[in-house]
Motif scaffolding. Structure first.
Motif, short mmCIF file in Angstrom:
data_model
loop_
_atom_site.label_atom_id
_atom_site.label_comp_id
_atom_site.label_asym_id
_atom_site.label_seq_id
_atom_site.Cartn_x
_atom_site.Cartn_y
_atom_site.Cartn_z
N LEU A 176 90.63 -95.42 41.64
CA LEU A 176 90.98 -94.01 41.69
C LEU A 176 92.47 -93.83 41.96
CD1 LEU A 176 88.91 -91.30 43.51
CD2 LEU A 176 91.29 -91.60 44.15
N ALA A 177 93.08 -92.88 41.23
CA ALA A 177 94.47 -92.51 41.47
C ALA A 177 94.52 -91.07 41.94
CB ALA A 177 95.29 -92.68 40.19
N CYS A 178 95.22 -90.82 43.05
CA CYS A 178 95.28 -89.48 43.63
C CYS A 178 96.73 -89.04 43.79
CB CYS A 178 94.59 -89.45 45.00
SG CYS A 178 94.53 -87.81 45.76
N GLY A 179 96.99 -87.76 43.47
CA GLY A 179 98.31 -87.19 43.65
C GLY A 179 98.69 -87.12 45.11
N VAL A 180 99.99 -87.02 45.37
CA VAL A 180 100.53 -87.14 46.72
C VAL A 180 100.10 -85.99 47.64
CG1 VAL A 180 102.68 -85.96 46.14
CG2 VAL A 180 102.66 -87.64 47.98
N SER A 181 99.72 -84.84 47.08
CA SER A 181 99.27 -83.74 47.94
C SER A 181 97.99 -84.08 48.69
CB SER A 181 99.06 -82.46 47.11
OG SER A 181 98.06 -82.65 46.13
N GLY A 182 97.26 -85.10 48.22
CA GLY A 182 96.06 -85.54 48.92
C GLY A 182 96.34 -86.08 50.31
N ALA A 183 97.59 -86.43 50.57
CA ALA A 183 97.97 -86.95 51.89
C ALA A 183 98.36 -85.84 52.85
CB ALA A 183 99.13 -87.94 51.74
N GLY A 184 98.31 -84.57 52.41
CA GLY A 184 98.62 -83.46 53.28
C GLY A 184 100.11 -83.12 53.30
N ARG A 185 100.47 -82.12 54.12
CA ARG A 185 101.83 -81.59 54.13
C ARG A 185 102.71 -82.15 55.26
NH1 ARG A 185 104.13 -75.36 54.57
NH2 ARG A 185 105.76 -75.63 53.00
#
Length: 342
Positions: A176-185
């Motif tokens: 799975l590849a996830c965009g960086v917003s998945g790590a929160g702000r």
């Protein structure tokens, strides 16, 4: 009369996405926004892209008059969320976007999140928020636990196949590849532009990712025995989106048929024609999920690919979908926005 909505944790990405969705919802009205670290500020100061909306200023969650609230979205980090939710009035319906109520077993929560659960009696009350599979339970729930975005994507791929018995349960790989917003702000060194751009990396390798707790719980319940998959997530240098690729042993036509049957009447899930695969571009900014199936060159092996927007269908859109059910509204209300392309 519109339903009165509060959002706790409104200064994060999922909080902002909730506001964006609810802004055009036909029967939801935002009455309170809380973000303790930014209390006293306006949403225009925190998120200038929401400047055009008439929104209440941010307050601490303790300042909200919950007697005036029908449903509260809680978009706080795990551990903090359970502490806040346990203090909310019983009259308020809650959709939690954190990890705190996803796992039914307190010991499983302790294993994956590293601390004792502080609201165990509520843990048993919570309904798992994967809408397409827990719809009836969600309608009657007071507390719904939103899924992890990675966990939701993998389950959309694999749940129907486990239930239909069309794949080998001991040979499942999910990449799975996830965009960086998945790590929160919140600020993190590895998410700085210079650290992240022009590259990608695997993380939580070897079975340490917390969403494996959800996979173990849900897949084993469907199969009636322990099911443990291999799972490796990757942090990708794009803002939003998840692309999950599953490698399974099973007939491609049977797998495509099982997925098509499961999702035939689902408004937000599209199974693509056999042999086609999706892109995160095609679901960006929407509540839709696209799933593709391809027969591998190796006989009896199949590749399945799913794409969704981690902030929308993976989190805030799913939360609104569940809130619609909890408040007796049409499940799709406020959520039929077409994806943003390019």
């Amino acid at each position: 009369m519109p339903h009165s909505i509060a959002i706790i944790g409104a200064s994060g990405y999922t909080g902002a996405e909730l506001i964006r969705i609810i802004a055009t919802h036909p029967s939801f009205e935002i009455k309170a926004l809380a973000a303790n670290s930014k209390a006293g500020q306006s949403m225009a100061q925190v998120f200038p892209h929401l400047r055009h909306l008439d929104l209440p200023d941010l307050v601490t969650w303790e300042q909200i008059d919950f007697d005036q609230i029908d449903l509260c979205f809680c978009a706080l980090p795990h551990k903090t969320s359970q502490e806040v939710i346990s203090k909310l009035p019983k009259s308020v319906k809650i959709v939690d976007l954190s990890a705190d109520f996803r796992l039914r077993d307190p010991e499983a929560y302790k294993k994956w999140y590293g601390n004792e659960h502080a609201a165990k009696e509520m843990q048993t009350e919570a309904v798992y928020g994967l809408t397409e599979f827990y719809r009836d339970d969600i309608k009657a729930a007071r507390l719904v636990a939103g899924t992890g975005c990675n966990a939701a994507t993998g389950q959309f791929l694999l749940r129907p196949l486990i239930a239909a018995g069309v794949i080998d349960l001991d040979d499942i790989i999910l990449d799975l590849a996830c965009g960086v917003s998945g790590a929160g702000r919140s600020l993190k060194e590895n998410l700085l532009h210079a650290e992240l751009s022009e590259g990608t990396q695997a993380y939580s390798v070897g079975g340490t990712h917390r969403h494996l707790g959800e996979f173990d719980q849900e897949f084993s319940a469907i199969a009636g025995r322990a099911v443990k998959i291999q799972f490796t997530p990757h942090l990708a240098p794009f803002n939003r989106g998840i692309l999950a690729t599953g490698y399974v042993k099973g007939d491609a036509e049977a797998i495509h048929a099982a997925l098509s049957k499961q999702y035939a009447s689902e408004p937000f899930i599209e199974v693509l024609p056999m042999g086609e695969t999706p892109s995160t571009h095609h679901v960006r900014g929407s509540n839709f999920v696209h799933i593709g199936v391809v027969a591998d060159r190796l006989p009896g092996k199949t590749i399945i690919v799913a794409a969704l927007d981690n902030l929308f269908k993976g989190s805030s859109g799913q939360a609104v979908q569940n809130a619609n059910l909890m408040l007796g509204e049409d499940e799709t209300a406020g959520l039929m926005l077409a994806p943003c392309f390019p």
